[in-house]
Write an enzyme that holds these catalytic residues in place. Structure first.
Site, short mmCIF file in Angstrom:
data_model
loop_
_atom_site.label_atom_id
_atom_site.label_comp_id
_atom_site.label_asym_id
_atom_site.label_seq_id
_atom_site.Cartn_x
_atom_site.Cartn_y
_atom_site.Cartn_z
N ARG A 279 0.83 -1.20 0.00
CA ARG A 279 0.00 0.00 0.00
C ARG A 279 0.87 1.26 0.00
O ARG A 279 0.55 2.25 -0.65
CB ARG A 279 -0.97 -0.02 1.20
N SER A 280 2.00 1.21 0.70
CA SER A 280 2.89 2.37 0.72
C SER A 280 3.39 2.69 -0.69
O SER A 280 3.49 3.86 -1.07
CB SER A 280 4.10 2.13 1.63
N LEU B 110 10.41 14.82 1.91
CA LEU B 110 10.09 15.92 2.83
C LEU B 110 10.94 15.80 4.10
O LEU B 110 11.62 16.75 4.50
CB LEU B 110 8.59 15.88 3.19
N THR B 111 10.93 14.62 4.73
CA THR B 111 11.61 14.44 6.02
C THR B 111 13.13 14.59 5.87
O THR B 111 13.72 14.13 4.90
CB THR B 111 11.29 13.03 6.57
N SER C 221 8.91 15.64 12.46
CA SER C 221 7.56 16.13 12.77
C SER C 221 7.40 17.60 12.44
O SER C 221 6.27 18.08 12.31
CB SER C 221 7.24 15.90 14.26
N TRP D 28 14.53 8.66 5.25
CA TRP D 28 13.32 7.86 5.42
C TRP D 28 12.40 7.99 4.21
O TRP D 28 11.20 8.05 4.37
CB TRP D 28 12.54 8.27 6.68
N ILE D 29 12.99 8.02 3.03
CA ILE D 29 12.18 8.27 1.84
C ILE D 29 11.81 6.95 1.16
O ILE D 29 12.68 6.26 0.62
CB ILE D 29 12.92 9.21 0.86
N GLU E 59 3.77 9.85 7.98
CA GLU E 59 2.60 10.66 7.60
C GLU E 59 1.99 11.37 8.80
O GLU E 59 0.77 11.47 8.93
CB GLU E 59 1.53 9.77 6.95
N THR F 84 3.10 11.53 13.04
CA THR F 84 3.02 10.51 14.10
C THR F 84 1.66 10.61 14.78
O THR F 84 0.93 11.61 14.65
CB THR F 84 4.12 10.73 15.17
C1 LIG Z 1 9.58 3.30 6.87
C2 LIG Z 1 9.36 4.76 6.78
C3 LIG Z 1 9.02 5.35 5.57
C4 LIG Z 1 8.88 6.74 5.46
N1 LIG Z 1 8.62 7.29 4.22
C5 LIG Z 1 8.70 8.66 4.08
C6 LIG Z 1 8.63 9.27 2.77
O1 LIG Z 1 8.39 8.58 1.75
N2 LIG Z 1 8.82 10.62 2.67
C7 LIG Z 1 9.06 11.41 3.75
O2 LIG Z 1 9.24 12.61 3.59
N3 LIG Z 1 9.13 10.85 5.01
C8 LIG Z 1 8.96 9.51 5.18
N4 LIG Z 1 9.05 8.95 6.45
C9 LIG Z 1 9.39 9.80 7.58
C10 LIG Z 1 8.26 10.00 8.60
O3 LIG Z 1 7.26 10.80 8.06
C11 LIG Z 1 8.89 10.55 9.90
O4 LIG Z 1 9.59 9.48 10.49
C12 LIG Z 1 7.84 11.12 10.83
O5 LIG Z 1 7.29 12.30 10.33
C13 LIG Z 1 8.41 11.41 12.23
O6 LIG Z 1 9.59 12.14 12.15
P1 LIG Z 1 10.89 11.66 12.98
O7 LIG Z 1 11.10 10.20 12.66
O8 LIG Z 1 11.98 12.59 12.67
O9 LIG Z 1 10.47 11.74 14.48
P2 LIG Z 1 10.51 13.06 15.42
O10 LIG Z 1 9.78 14.17 14.74
O11 LIG Z 1 11.89 13.30 15.88
O12 LIG Z 1 9.63 12.57 16.65
C14 LIG Z 1 10.15 11.73 17.69
C15 LIG Z 1 9.04 11.55 18.73
O13 LIG Z 1 8.70 12.84 19.28
C16 LIG Z 1 7.31 13.08 19.15
N5 LIG Z 1 7.09 14.51 18.93
C17 LIG Z 1 7.63 15.30 17.95
N6 LIG Z 1 7.16 16.56 18.05
C18 LIG Z 1 6.29 16.58 19.11
C19 LIG Z 1 5.46 17.56 19.71
N7 LIG Z 1 5.40 18.83 19.24
N8 LIG Z 1 4.70 17.21 20.78
C20 LIG Z 1 4.73 15.94 21.26
N9 LIG Z 1 5.49 14.95 20.73
C21 LIG Z 1 6.25 15.28 19.66
C22 LIG Z 1 6.88 12.24 17.96
O14 LIG Z 1 5.48 11.95 18.00
C23 LIG Z 1 7.76 11.01 18.13
O15 LIG Z 1 7.15 10.11 19.03
C24 LIG Z 1 9.07 7.55 6.60
C25 LIG Z 1 9.36 6.95 7.84
C26 LIG Z 1 9.51 5.59 7.94
C27 LIG Z 1 9.84 4.98 9.27
#
Ligand SMILES: Cc1cc2nc3c(=O)[nH]c(=O)nc-3n(C[C@H](O)[C@H](O)[C@H](O)COP(=O)(O)OP(=O)(O)OC[C@H]3O[C@@H](n4cnc5c(N)ncnc54)[C@H](O)[C@@H]3O)c2cc1C
Length: 387
Positions: free
Chosen positions: A89-90, A130-131, A137, A161-162, A366, A368
């Site tokens: 699905r991804s 994007l990430t 986040s 993480w793309i 997409e 958290t």
């Molecule tokens: C397998 C996989 C595929 C992915 N595919 C894509 C993709 O195709 N394109 C893309 O751009 N990204 C992709 N991502 C990235 C994904 O969108 C990010 O991992 C996600 O947005 C979270 O960012 P982070 O991992 O940096 O966590 P962080 O933002 O560092 O967060 C760490 C923790 O802190 C919490 N947190 C953060 N901010 C706050 C707040 N203000 N208040 C309370 N809690 C908070 C979060 O909920 C989380 O539990 C993918 C990730 C994975 C694992």
């Protein structure tokens, strides 16, 4: 298949056809090998053009080869694909909602004609960058940037993480345009064979293993000025794509949970202990009853979302509620199904533990679960609580 409230009885002919096509495809082409792919950490790339032939990439768009099917049909498609594996699905979500959608919504006529037919057919693969390593986040703090030099943009930065970046032909890269007032975020269509672009694979994931994930490093990558998506500026660009993809996830998670439920229900009928099937024990029936109730509630949310989207009343916050609820539901129910399978529940022949591990990613990407909580909190109180 669990449809406790008979929601599928109201489906139109096209919606049934798409559901059945996806279900048959999953049964005949995916289920046999997906467990092994998951163990090997590979994606069944031979399915990419096959999914294109079947019209699985953004069929809810209109024109350029896309048939503009109903939002319910699109949701059912995502549900059936994720019943096989979240990685499948991804693939369809990224290609359709995160790559074809922004080109369709914000691209020039040339960009649409160059990319949409090929992406729709699965002859080209796209990814969405994007990430960043330091900005997940909070993508609006991104460091990746573009500077105009003559009739080109020069891109620098790194994305991580793309999904699909190592196999992509084109990346939608979101970067700050340092040549424009206010450095607005803009989308760039970056061909991955451009000098200065590398897309290393991330190995040893313990979740979403049947999906290829990587980085996008941009080191003085020159792209023509017409690589920029002309129709959008600011975070509205990436966020509107995420709303499309999250809509599909809200449906998809129901598919993963339903597959866990059906596996557990079958097992409860077949597996005998103490002189009869384990499904005769009240403890096991309680688990099935709870699972069925949770899945049905999530289905209702998904169907309502489709109605709102169809009539143009869907707000991103509605999608946040459904993504948040339905993924949490699948994440909580998958281990219950796993438990009902006893020791057999921990081997790759059975899907629940694979879905359970996949849900850790779906719960995280997409937006958290926490971030969707904050989106709803802001919508309900008017007070943003992100910082
Ligand atoms: C397998 C996989 C595929 C992915 N595919 C894509 C993709 O195709 N394109 C893309 O751009 N990204 C992709 N991502 C990235 C994904 O969108 C990010 O991992 C996600 O947005 C979270 O960012 P982070 O991992 O940096 O966590 P962080 O933002 O560092 O967060 C760490 C923790 O802190 C919490 N947190 C953060 N901010 C706050 C707040 N203000 N208040 C309370 N809690 C908070 C979060 O909920 C989380 O539990 C993918 C990730 C994975 C694992």
């Amino acid at each position: 298949m669990l449809d406790y409230l008979g929601l599928e009885a109201d489906l139109g002919e096209e919606e049934r056809l798409i559901r059945d096509t996806a279900r048959d495809f999953v049964d005949s082409e995916v289920r046999g090998d997906i467990g092994q792919h998951w163990l090997d950490g590979t994606f069944p790339t031979d399915l990419i053009p096959k999914m294109g032939e079947l019209g699985f990439y953004a069929p809810n768009l209109a024109g350029y080869g896309s048939p503009n099917v109903s939002e319910t049909a699109y949701g059912l498609l995502m549900q059936e694909l994720e019943a096989a594996d979240s990685g499948l699905r991804s693939m369809a979500s990224v290609q359709g909602a995160l790559v074809m959608y922004p080109i369709h919504a914000f691209g020039s006529e040339d960009q649409k004609e160059r990319w949409l037919p090929d992406l729709g057919a699965g002859d080209a693969v796209g990814c969405f960058g994007l990430t960043e390593p330091e900005h997940g986040s909070n993508p609006s703090a991104m460091e990746t940037h573009a500077v105009k030099e003559g009739d080109e943009y020069v891109l620098n930065g790194s994305k991580t993480w793309i999904t699909n970046s190592p196999i992509a032909d084109v990346a939608v890269v979101w970067a700050k345009d340092r040549s424009a007032d206010g450095n607005p975020v803009r989308g760039f269509l970056v061909e991955t064979d451009t000098d200065g672009v590398t897309t290393n694979k991330i190995d040893e994931k313990l979740s979403l293993r049947a999906s290829i994930t990587g980085e996008i490093a941009l080191q003085n990558a020159h792209v023509p000025e017409d690589a920029v998506l002309p129709g959008v500026e600011g975070m509205k660009g990436p966020l509107s794509c995420l709303t499309q993809a999250r809509y599909g996830i809200a449906w998809g998670a129901v598919g993963a949970a339903r597959d866990c439920f059906e596996t557990a229900r079958q097992y409860a009928t077949d597996r005998e202990q103490f002189g009869g099937p384990i499904g005769r024990f009240q403890l096991q029936q309680q688990k099935l009853a709870e699972m069925a109730t949770q899945i049905t509630t999530a289905q209702l949310l998904a169907y309502r979302l489709a109605d709102l989207k169809e009539r143009g009343d869907l707000r991103p916050q509605h999608v946040s509620m459904a993504k948040r609820n339905n993924v949490r539901m699948a994440r909580e129910q998958a281990p219950v199904a796993r438990e009902m399978l006893g020791g057999n529940g921990i081997v790759a022949d059975h899907s629940p533990m694979r879905h359970m591990a996949n849900m850790e990613t779906v719960y995280t990407y997409e937006g958290t679960h926490d971030i969707h909580t904050l989106i709803l909190g802001e919508d309900l109180t008017g007070i943003p609580a992100y910082e």
